[in-house]
Design a protein around this motif. Structure first.
Motif, PDB file in Angstrom:
ATOM      1  N   SER A  48      21.104  10.261  48.612  1.00 14.82           N
ATOM      2  CA  SER A  48      22.163   9.420  48.041  1.00 14.82           C
ATOM      3  C   SER A  48      23.267   9.210  49.070  1.00 14.82           C
ATOM      4  CB  SER A  48      22.720  10.045  46.760  1.00 14.82           C
ATOM      5  OG  SER A  48      23.232  11.333  47.030  1.00 14.82           O
ATOM      6  N   ASP A  50      24.928   6.647  49.680  1.00 15.65           N
ATOM      7  CA  ASP A  50      26.031   5.804  49.211  1.00 15.65           C
ATOM      8  C   ASP A  50      27.248   6.637  48.802  1.00 15.65           C
ATOM      9  OD1 ASP A  50      24.328   6.761  47.200  1.00 15.65           O
ATOM     10  OD2 ASP A  50      25.093   5.293  45.764  1.00 15.65           O
ATOM     11  N   THR A  86      19.698   7.712  53.076  1.00 11.88           N
ATOM     12  CA  THR A  86      19.212   6.876  51.978  1.00 11.88           C
ATOM     13  C   THR A  86      17.749   6.467  52.113  1.00 11.88           C
ATOM     14  OG1 THR A  86      20.104   4.924  53.101  1.00 11.88           O
ATOM     15  CG2 THR A  86      21.460   5.896  51.383  1.00 11.88           C
TER      16      THR A  86
END
Length: 124
Positions: A48, A50, A86
């Motif tokens: 993850s 982000d 990611t």
């Protein structure tokens, strides 16, 4: 203590969990570092990336020198680090092949010429 902070909490024994909790309750800076470490580890395991800018902001706010310098270096190449956190792509198979070749080379050091090394690499 470093092992207690960097390992997954599920892998700790009950005694280690008690000791870890006792130490973290006495040192708020260490508790903050433990929380930041586990949240970064979670980003690594579930891919993850982000969440990385928010994590870097959180680290900067915490003001912990060691973690802060790590976050600053991540921030220097944020796009590449985010992509690494990611995507599913990795260089594991290539690294495995390189390590195998280096191991063969070390085994043969001083004993044979390049021709034998080449044959061992190709045949293994």
């Amino acid at each position: 203590m470093a092992g207690w902070l960097t390992r997954h909490p599920a892998t700790l024994t009950e005694e280690e969990k008690r000791h870890r909790k006792a130490v973290l309750s006495r040192c708020p800076e260490l508790a903050s570092a433990a929380e930041l470490t586990s949240s970064f580890a979670e980003m690594l395991t579930i891919l993850s990336g982000d969440r990385l800018p928010g994590w870097i902001t959180e680290v900067t706010t915490a003001g912990l020198p060691g973690v802060n310098s790590f976050a600053a270096r991540l921030n220097n190449d944020l796009d590449a680090v985010t992509a690494g956190l990611t995507t599913d792509w990795n260089s594991g198979p290539v690294e495995s092949a390189v390590n195998r070749i280096k191991m063969l080379k070390r085994q043969m050091f001083g004993r044979a010429a390049f021709g034998l090394l080449r044959k061992r690499v190709l045949l293994s």
